[in-house]
Motif scaffolding. Structure first.
Motif, short mmCIF file in Angstrom:
data_model
loop_
_atom_site.label_atom_id
_atom_site.label_comp_id
_atom_site.label_asym_id
_atom_site.label_seq_id
_atom_site.Cartn_x
_atom_site.Cartn_y
_atom_site.Cartn_z
N CYS A 36 0.94 -1.07 0.10
CA CYS A 36 0.18 0.10 0.04
C CYS A 36 0.92 1.06 0.06
O CYS A 36 1.75 1.39 0.85
CB CYS A 36 -0.96 -0.07 1.19
N THR A 37 0.92 1.99 -1.06
CA THR A 37 1.59 3.19 -1.14
C THR A 37 0.81 4.35 -0.71
O THR A 37 -0.52 4.67 -0.85
CB THR A 37 2.22 3.38 -2.38
N ALA A 38 1.13 5.33 0.33
CA ALA A 38 0.38 6.38 0.90
C ALA A 38 0.95 7.49 0.59
O ALA A 38 2.29 7.94 0.34
CB ALA A 38 0.48 6.10 2.43
N SER A 39 0.18 8.64 0.15
CA SER A 39 0.61 9.84 0.02
C SER A 39 -0.59 11.00 0.39
O SER A 39 -1.69 10.55 0.80
CB SER A 39 0.69 9.95 -1.47
N GLY A 40 -0.05 12.07 0.63
CA GLY A 40 -0.76 13.32 0.80
C GLY A 40 -1.37 13.47 2.38
O GLY A 40 -2.55 14.11 2.61
N PHE A 41 -0.64 12.70 3.12
CA PHE A 41 -1.20 12.71 4.55
C PHE A 41 -0.81 14.05 5.19
O PHE A 41 0.09 14.76 4.92
CB PHE A 41 -0.43 11.75 5.37
N PRO A 42 -1.77 14.74 6.02
CA PRO A 42 -1.73 15.80 6.86
C PRO A 42 -0.77 15.65 7.81
O PRO A 42 -0.37 14.48 8.25
CB PRO A 42 -3.12 16.03 7.31
N ASP A 43 -0.25 16.72 8.51
CA ASP A 43 0.79 16.70 9.42
C ASP A 43 0.08 16.21 10.81
O ASP A 43 0.01 17.08 11.67
CB ASP A 43 1.51 17.88 9.57
N THR A 44 -0.04 15.03 10.93
CA THR A 44 -0.63 14.67 12.11
C THR A 44 -0.46 13.03 12.49
O THR A 44 0.09 12.36 11.44
CB THR A 44 -2.10 14.60 12.18
N SER A 45 -0.66 12.62 13.75
CA SER A 45 -0.39 11.39 13.81
C SER A 45 -1.52 10.26 13.43
O SER A 45 -2.28 10.79 13.50
CB SER A 45 -0.20 11.00 15.27
N TYR A 46 -1.09 9.21 12.95
CA TYR A 46 -1.88 8.11 12.44
C TYR A 46 -1.37 6.80 12.62
O TYR A 46 -0.04 6.60 12.69
CB TYR A 46 -2.13 8.56 11.02
N CYS A 47 -2.04 5.94 12.36
CA CYS A 47 -1.75 4.37 12.59
C CYS A 47 -2.12 3.56 11.14
O CYS A 47 -3.33 4.10 10.84
CB CYS A 47 -2.44 3.70 13.40
N MET A 48 -1.27 2.94 10.87
CA MET A 48 -1.81 1.95 9.32
C MET A 48 -2.01 0.64 9.71
O MET A 48 -1.78 0.21 10.70
CB MET A 48 -0.12 1.91 8.83
#
Length: 131
Positions: free
Chosen positions: A21-33
């Motif tokens: 899974c390629t990810a892009s465009g995330f905001p500057d915040t914490s997240y879990c995959m």
């Protein structure tokens, strides 16, 4: 936010697949995959989650067979699936979910919380396991 899955396919029971899974465009915040799946006629089921520190949790049915990992340099999430069973058949979705704040603590969603947690999901990749 964009999540693009790949690597699905058809295999016989006992076989292996690796989802990416390629990810892009995330905001500057914490997240879990994480990954969740949906079989025909069934509800979405969380499979595995991984935090930014690499800590992983799995639903019981895949423990010892699936491994979730991430390459932060490549912004890519993986799910290595081994000893696949027909009941693993379904559409597999990549997910990026916000960290859950519970009282004075915070944590990643557990696998069974993943499908309903706040965040984002991809379009899915099909995995079919034949007996």
């Amino acid at each position: 936010v964009k999540l693009v899955e790949s690597g699905g396919g058809s295999v016989q029971a006992g076989g292996s697949l690796r989802l990416s899974c390629t990810a892009s465009g995330f905001p500057d915040t914490s997240y879990c995959m994480g990954w969740f799946r949906q079989a025909p006629g069934k509800e979405r089921e969380g499979v595995a989650t991984i935090g930014s520190d690499g800590s992983a949790t799995y639903t019981d049915s895949v423990k010892g067979r699936f491994t979730i990992s991430q390459d932060n340099m490549k912004n890519t999430l993986y799910l290595q699936m081994s000893n696949l069973k027909p009941e693993d058949t379904g559409m597999y979705y990549c997910a990026a979910k916000y960290i859950m704040v519970i009282g004075y603590t915070s944590r990643c969603p557990l696998p069974d919380e993943l499908p309903r947690a706040r965040g984002f999901g991809g379009q899915g990749t099909q995995v079919t396991v034949s007996s």
